[in-house]
Motif scaffolding. Structure first.
Motif, PDB file in Angstrom:
ATOM      1  N   PHE A 152       0.891  -0.677  -0.375  1.00  0.00           N
ATOM      2  CA  PHE A 152       0.089   0.040  -0.559  1.00  0.00           C
ATOM      3  C   PHE A 152       0.676   1.064   0.271  1.00  0.00           C
ATOM      4  O   PHE A 152       1.666   1.245   0.259  1.00  0.00           O
ATOM      5  CB  PHE A 152      -0.793  -0.111   1.077  1.00  0.00           C
ATOM      6  N   VAL A 190      -5.880 -10.377   1.675  1.00  0.00           N
ATOM      7  CA  VAL A 190      -4.809 -10.113   2.339  1.00  0.00           C
ATOM      8  C   VAL A 190      -3.519 -10.707   3.471  1.00  0.00           C
ATOM      9  O   VAL A 190      -2.498 -11.595   3.877  1.00  0.00           O
ATOM     10  CB  VAL A 190      -4.531  -8.598   3.486  1.00  0.00           C
ATOM     11  N   ASN A 226      -0.748 -12.573   3.307  1.00  0.00           N
ATOM     12  CA  ASN A 226       0.454 -12.783   4.315  1.00  0.00           C
ATOM     13  C   ASN A 226       1.061 -13.991   4.790  1.00  0.00           C
ATOM     14  O   ASN A 226       2.452 -14.608   5.923  1.00  0.00           O
ATOM     15  CB  ASN A 226       0.080 -11.421   5.484  1.00  0.00           C
ATOM     16  N   TYR A 227       0.141 -14.898   4.912  1.00  0.00           N
ATOM     17  CA  TYR A 227       0.491 -16.175   5.469  1.00  0.00           C
ATOM     18  C   TYR A 227       1.461 -16.474   4.902  1.00  0.00           C
ATOM     19  O   TYR A 227       2.579 -17.206   4.571  1.00  0.00           O
ATOM     20  CB  TYR A 227      -0.767 -16.856   4.993  1.00  0.00           C
ATOM     21  N   ALA A 268       4.614 -14.902   5.159  1.00  0.00           N
ATOM     22  CA  ALA A 268       5.428 -15.409   6.314  1.00  0.00           C
ATOM     23  C   ALA A 268       5.899 -16.263   6.720  1.00  0.00           C
ATOM     24  O   ALA A 268       6.785 -17.180   7.381  1.00  0.00           O
ATOM     25  CB  ALA A 268       4.072 -15.100   7.766  1.00  0.00           C
ATOM     26  N   VAL A 299       4.877  -6.102   6.367  1.00  0.00           N
ATOM     27  CA  VAL A 299       3.298  -6.558   5.791  1.00  0.00           C
ATOM     28  C   VAL A 299       3.446  -6.499   4.365  1.00  0.00           C
ATOM     29  O   VAL A 299       3.532  -5.211   4.077  1.00  0.00           O
ATOM     30  CB  VAL A 299       2.470  -6.654   6.191  1.00  0.00           C
ATOM     31  N   MET A 326       0.129  -6.830   0.724  1.00  0.00           N
ATOM     32  CA  MET A 326      -1.704  -6.455   0.894  1.00  0.00           C
ATOM     33  C   MET A 326      -1.343  -8.168   0.130  1.00  0.00           C
ATOM     34  O   MET A 326      -1.264  -9.211   1.285  1.00  0.00           O
ATOM     35  CB  MET A 326      -1.679  -5.448  -0.041  1.00  0.00           C
TER      36      MET A 326
END
Lengths: 524, 447
Positions: free
Chosen positions: A249, A385, A389-390, A393, A406, A408
């Motif tokens: 973003f 989102v 991110n999962y 990570a 992080v 989006m």
């Protein structure tokens, strides 16, 4: 094995000796059927339709009856069915598995959309029927326009663009028209981030602008110092994607919008990544003047192997006056179509295409929106989102995220994790094919080396994501464990091995011909 | 929500793996003032049943073409589409497939595009065709720009009897370029007025046949004049079935042939999505300047034939600001529908279909000409023609609709303020003798 003068085998069945895919006599392998061209299957005497005999009455063709040959074969219905069903099985598809393609938003295509689009009242209506006979069709356009304006917080919308790039053209034409109407004819420079999708600069040029690229900073966002240095009174505006093509973003977006406006320009937003923020953020609140929405991305209309798309473009008050014809308006209970510039309220920049827009995609998108509702759409953005991110990570210990922090709805990796392995991003992608996954977007955006952009979308289950993550993890480890050959030979399980794209460009053969020779030589 | 697989347990586990407490922690880059805490003011989610009801209510307000005698054309045509077509385009592997950028797992799409390109080239009598444009009007616009690039000249001459939507789309695309479009005045029978406009500065001459009034034109005279002046000929068509009976643009000297493919496989769909056909001569200058995607033949690492998207250096994702066009997504699934239908037809079926169309239109012309006060204006036509009425054609069309007949398009709808007594009517293989009789009777009653 028969070959042409270039040494290319001329018939599939003769590739038996190569020991590749065609290890069988037939060239088929179990359920995977070899399938030649219709030109190698059908004949000009065959047809798969039953039509009445023409009566043979005299023609009124003015002497222009066709004399030239067609040479087009036909196939009976059963052969036609087999031909296309066999070919279909050589395609990956969303219904088959995950497409982690960044910025494409390959979400599930609901079948209710297909059913609604095929209602006779939508599918079997002609755009030029009298208004009284198509009120429901105009209403669909009006309803969808309302949803789009409300979701984006924008006062106007042009429904006629036929795809995202066409929507970009619409928005930039409105900006150009506005500038010219205000006498700002010296403003011809458009700022475009280096990370932008190629359609952005291509579109700017079509509207008579020049493109000035803005570099990214170390966080993957617009470099604000560089941006500010490029402002000037010859700036027409900026074309920004938000979230951007790095999946991030643009934090400074309000400042960017304000500075552009203060310097006399306009803010075009590429809405390809709207899936990340729909229901949680309205682009109108960010200072956007025009934004196209890809109905075939955010709103689930099917990709169909390359379209059709639809790119309605929301517009600010400043630009809404210049919206193209045609558009629908509601007067009391009735809907009307404004299709001539002379009848328009504002000052349309023109007509973009024949008729009124991609109605088939409107019905599908409206069905999708009504199914989700405002609560469902907000959940869409959140799960999209969450999923990206999962992935980031859980993979950052074996792959290299391009930027810290992080993301989006899409996660960007670069090829640092493949350094010194002899495996390129391309090789990694082809190995994914063997694992049963469509590769992620490769080598885009350009601001990162060996880019891998992963967008799972919200319709992936946690289990599906876990399996994908485990596979990529294993591949990353394999590359670093020296299993280079596996990657360089990939894919070996797909219907074909790696295809020679250089040859295709150097010796373009763009159609079948009877002689089976290359159609044209391409001198370089 | 039925399309969202996650349970709350899933979401909690995933947030934990990411290392954040809530989903809001992933949206912290959004400026506070722009964060929406509550739901946007739109209806909330609904199940299939409710959505079906709402959509069916809107669909129910429309008069479908099959439900009444139907004679509407003017750039989109009602034909019968074999059931196989819709069945095949709904197969998951075609419907939900992406653009074939990974060719090894896209041979289905790529081979069908290669076949499509071949069929389009054959139909138009040209050498090469692309994998589709959005529609005929934008294909026409892109052809004009391509001609300017190829000839390095900036003047385009468009016949006034090219479909006005195509003229307008072309003007829009050219608007802020150096290309100037001159449109001759539309004449009800001839397109020869383009000849006077051709000179050494002309990049292209754009002529439609069958034209918007349905007239058929021999392009050879115009081609000779254009080529003598170094200009290209762009032939436009809106009714692809016509090429099963009428001479092909490629045989009449066209350099580029563009048009609407909707008649084959696609259906009316209230104006879109349709499928733009774009074909040109086998000339290296042309191929390099063609817009749109191209599927090409090649081999794989085992020497086995396969297909890939090719010559991508023309396109936006490679050339960016120097691309031939900004087009990305085109009309893939409609191109598939087109090629499936064309394969079912074969040239034998196409020729038969075209002949039935023409004969039905001839029967319609006879029936309408028999009405006192109604004149059929065309000396030649395929399946569409213009009639002169003794009344305002727009009024007549609306009155016909009230008595349950969709009787064509008033020409003034395409040419505001002009041709107010001219009605454009079309007959296809879907029209019966009864339809024609009902139309003729209704029209006679209104005159």
């Amino acid at each position: 094995m028969p070959m042409n003068t270039q040494g290319r085998p001329t018939r599939m069945a003769d590739n038996i000796a190569t020991g590749g895919y065609a290890e069988t006599t037939s060239g088929s392998k179990g359920l995977d059927q070899a399938e030649a061209l219709i030109y190698e299957r059908g004949t000009v005497e065959q047809t798969g339709v039953d039509l009445p005999e023409p009566s043979g009455r005299a023609t009124r063709l003015g002497g222009l009856e066709r004399q030239s040959e067609l040479d087009m074969p036909g196939l009976s219905e059963p052969e036609t069915m087999r031909h296309y069903v066999r070919l279909s099985r050589k395609n990956y598809a969303i219904d088959l598995g995950l497409y982690p393609l960044g910025s494409c938003t390959m979400k599930h295509n609901p079948r209710l959309n297909e059913k609604m689009a095929r209602l006779p009242g939508f599918a079997d209506v002609h755009p030029m029927q009298p208004a009284a006979t198509v009120q429901g069709a105009y209403q669909v356009i009006g309803e969808l326009a309302h949803w789009l304006m409300t979701l984006t917080g924008m006062p106007g919308v042009a429904m006629s663009p036929k795809a995202g790039a066409h929507g970009e053209f619409c928005g930039m034409m409105a900006i150009r028209a506005k500038l010219d109407a205000d006498g700002q004819t010296h403003r011809r420079r458009v700022l475009v981030p280096e990370s932008a999708h190629g359609t952005n600069p291509a579109t700017a040029v079509q509207c008579g602008f020049t493109v000035d690229e803005i570099p990214a900073d170390e966080t993957g966002r617009v470099d604000m110092e560089a941006f500010k240095a490029k402002l000037g009174d010859d700036v027409a505006g900026i074309m920004l994607t938000n979230p951007n093509t790095c999946g991030l973003f643009e934090r400074d977006i309000r400042e960017i919008a304000d500075l552009i406006h203060e310097s006399g320009g306009y803010f075009y937003c590429d809405g390809a990544n709207f899936n990340a923020i729909v229901g949680r953020v309205r682009p109108g609140d960010l200072g956007v003047d025009a934004m196209h929405i890809n109905l075939h991305k955010t709103f689930s209309t099917p990709h169909g192997g390359g379209g059709p798309g639809s790119g309605p473009t929301v517009l600010s008050d400043a630009l809404a006056d210049f919206a193209p014809v045609p558009y629908v308006v509601q007067r009391g209970d009735d809907w009307e179509l404004v299709e001539h510039e002379a009848d328009a309220q504002g000052d349309p920049f023109g007509r973009m295409a024949a008729f009124h827009g991609q109605m088939g995609m409107f019905t599908r998108a409206l069905t999708y929106m009504m199914s989700h509702g405002s609560d469902g759409l907000r959940q869409v953005a959140e799960d999209a989102v969450l999923n990206a991110n999962y992935i980031q990570a859980r993979l950052k210990h074996v792959m290299t995220p391009a930027f810290d922090g992080v993301c989006m709805h899409e996660a960007l990796f670069d090829d640092r994790f493949l350094k010194d392995t002899g495996v390129t991003t391309l090789d990694f992608a082809k190995a994914m094919i063997d694992e049963g996954y469509h590769p992620m977007t490769m080598y885009f955006p350009l601001v990162v080396h060996g880019a891998m952009l992963i967008e799972p979308t919200e319709t992936e289950s946690k289990g599906g994501l876990d399996r994908f993550i485990e596979t990529l993890e294993a591949l990353a480890l394999a590359a670093n464990a020296g299993q280079t050959e596996r990657f360089q030979a990939a894919p070996i399980h797909a219907p074909t091995k790696r295809l020679d794209e250089t040859r295709a460009a150097r010796q373009p053969v763009l159609r079948w011909t009877a002689s089976n020779e290359p159609e044209m030589e391409a001198a370089e | 929500m039925r399309y969202l697989p996650h349970t709350d347990t899933d979401r909690a586990a995933m947030l934990d793996a990411i290392g954040v407490a809530s989903i809001d922690d992933l949206f912290t880059d959004v400026p506070e003032a722009a964060r929406l805490d509550g739901l946007i003011d739109l209806p909330e989610k609904q199940g299939e049943l409710q959505v079906e009801r709402a959509m069916a209510a809107m669909a129910g307000r429309n008069v479908s073409a099959s439900s009444v005698p139907f004679f509407v054309g003017a750039g989109a045509y009602k034909h019968h589409i074999p059931s196989t077509v819709d069945h095949l385009i709904q197969r998951s592997e075609f419907l939900t497939a992406y653009t074939p950028y990974q060719p090894e797992i896209s041979q289905g799409t790529l081979q069908t595009l290669f076949e499509f390109q071949t069929q389009v080239a054959q139909l138009t009598g040209m050498d090469v065709a692309n994998a589709s444009m959005y529609d005929g009007s934008t294909a026409c616009a892109e052809a004009v720009m391509m001609a300017a690039r190829v000839t390095r000249r900036m003047k385009a001459v468009m016949s006034g009897s090219v479909h006005p939507h195509y003229v307008e789309a072309s003007k829009t695309l050219a608007k802020y370029s150096d290309v100037e479009i001159e449109v001759t005045s539309p004449e009800l029978s001839s397109v020869d007025n383009v000849l006077a406009a051709i000179d050494e500065g002309t990049a292209c001459v754009v002529v439609q046949t069958p034209d918007v009034f349905g007239n058929l034109h021999d392009l050879r005279r115009i081609s000779d004049a254009a080529h003598a002046a170094g200009a290209l000929v762009i032939a436009v068509f809106t009714e692809a079935v016509s090429l099963g009976l009428v001479e092909a643009p490629g045989a009449m000297g066209a350099d580029i042939a563009v048009g609407e493919g909707q008649s084959i496989g696609v259906g009316l769909n209230f104006g879109g999505p349709y499928v733009g056909l774009f074909a040109c001569k086998d000339d290296r200058r042309f191929i390099r300047q063609m817009p749109g995607r191209l599927a090409g033949e090649t081999v794989d690492a085992d020497g086995r034939r396969g297909f890939v998207l090719t010559l991508s250096t023309r396109e936006q994702h490679i050339r960016r600001d120097k691309a031939t066009s900004n087009i990305c997504t085109n009309s893939g699934l409609c191109a598939l529908a087109w090629t499936v239908h064309m394969t079912l037809l074969g040239e034998k079926g196409l020729k038969q279909l075209a002949r039935i169309n023409h004969e039905t239109a001839c029967a319609l012309a006879d029936a309408l000409a028999a009405i006192d006060g109604v004149d059929v204006l065309n000396s030649s036509f395929f399946n569409e023609f213009a009639v002169r009425l003794p009344k305002n054609a727009d009024d007549v069309v609306n009155q016909l609709a009230k008595v349950g007949v969709l009787g064509g398009v008033p020409a003034s709808r395409l040419y505001p303020g002009q041709f107010e007594d001219i009605l454009l009517v079309t007959a296809t293989e879907t029209n019966t003798a009864d339809d024609i009789a009902i139309f003729a009777k209704a029209l006679g009653g209104l005159i």
